[in-house]
Scaffold this motif. Structure first.
Motif, short mmCIF file in Angstrom:
data_model
loop_
_atom_site.label_atom_id
_atom_site.label_comp_id
_atom_site.label_asym_id
_atom_site.label_seq_id
_atom_site.Cartn_x
_atom_site.Cartn_y
_atom_site.Cartn_z
N ARG A 85 0.83 -1.20 0.00
CA ARG A 85 0.00 0.00 0.00
C ARG A 85 0.87 1.25 0.00
O ARG A 85 0.60 2.21 -0.72
N THR A 174 -3.98 2.00 -4.60
CA THR A 174 -3.81 2.30 -3.18
C THR A 174 -5.15 2.31 -2.45
O THR A 174 -5.28 1.76 -1.35
N GLN A 177 -6.37 -1.18 -1.78
CA GLN A 177 -5.65 -1.81 -0.67
C GLN A 177 -6.10 -1.25 0.67
O GLN A 177 -6.24 -1.99 1.65
#
Length: 300
Positions: A85, A174, A177
């Motif tokens: 991440r 991102t 995640q």
């Protein structure tokens, strides 16, 4: 006995929805100013260095909060996902800063709004979420807005536009995640790991282009880190106060503010087609947010 008198409610006290809206507008203004500072800083430092200083000074501003809240609850069995991440988040930041230094503020912000479109595609491909015809149609229309903005030809398709779009892809990765982490991890751990990991990770690419900043430029980096931290805090306050679907439209306040700042600081003027493309992208992403909120309410 006198009858019970209920406490007086002050009519001036903002509702949760109004409070969330105000915080979201504040965050939009702060992030627009942050983008301007990145552009100004890029005239003196490489964007990779600016990304490092943004992380380092944000961590410095967050340290008192980390000390006060402590490091309890940091145990996790998902450290690998935390690392990936932060890696995708760092790459998104580097490509965004680099692209932002090469193109008009308003155009970059417009293309950055494509993150929810890429997130929709990623959720279907990697998280197994069911995306039905309406959302696929809205996503396709949103990408049509991208075509309108950049009007790709061998002459107009620039490296800067590709960098900003790639940053939007990485931001979508991102976000997916973070969505997965939020199912099992406390917010404190997510914020702490992000702050602790990103600073040393961002130092690595910065070392390859390092030059010592002057004191005024270093002061600008301190302000940049402070603005970034305040923006994150403001958007966090906003999402704690109101639903994301209600706040999404207010995030588009960044576009006219960024266009105004770009015109004032650099003489940049967005053409009519960019505004048309921005409207198409905004409409499609708002519809996707509305559909996701509707489906989430049905699920509950």
């Amino acid at each position: 006995m006198p009858e019970h008198v209920p406490p007086r409610v002050h009519p001036s006290a903002p509702s949760a929805a109004l409070s969330g809206a105000l915080w979201m507008i504040v965050s939009a203004v702060l992030f627009a100013v942050l983008n301007l500072l990145i552009r100004v800083g890029a005239e003196h430092l490489h964007p990779f260095q600016i990304a490092f200083f943004r992380c380092a000074f944000s961590l410095a501003f967050l340290t008192p909060w980390l000390v006060r809240t402590g490091f309890g609850g940091m145990r996790t069995g998902r450290l690998r996902l935390y690392l990936t991440r932060c890696l995708t988040g760092l790459c998104a930041m580097l490509t965004w800063f680099l692209g932002l230094s090469l193109m008009p503020l308003g155009t970059a912000v417009t293309l950055g709004f494509t993150t929810p479109l890429f997130a929709t595609v990623g959720a279907a491909l990697f998280l197994g979420e069911v995306v039905r015809r309406r959302r696929w149609t809205a996503t396709a229309i949103g990408f049509l807005g991208v075509v309108i903005v950049i009007r790709p030809t061998p002459e107009t398709l620039s490296l800067a536009a590709l960098l900003v779009l790639f940053s939007a892809v990485l931001n979508a990765a991102t976000a997916l995640q973070v969505k997965s982490l939020a199912r099992t991890e406390p917010t404190t751990a997510m914020v702490t790991y992000m702050a602790l990991f990103l600073t040393p990770m961002s130092l690595v690419p910065a070392l390859f282009v390092w030059q010592w900043p002057s004191w005024p430029v270093l002061g600008l980096m301190v302000v940049l880190g402070g603005i970034a931290t305040l923006g994150q805090l403001a958007v966090t306050r906003a999402f704690h106060a109101a639903d994301a679907s209600a706040l999404m439209p207010l995030d588009y306040v960044k576009l006219p503010i960024s266009a105004l700042l770009g015109w004032f600081a650099f003489g940049e003027v967005l053409d009519a087609w960019t505004w048309v493309g921005a409207a198409v992208i905004a409409g499609s992403t708002l519809y996707i947010a509305h559909r996701e909120a509707t489906l989430a309410r049905r699920g509950r």
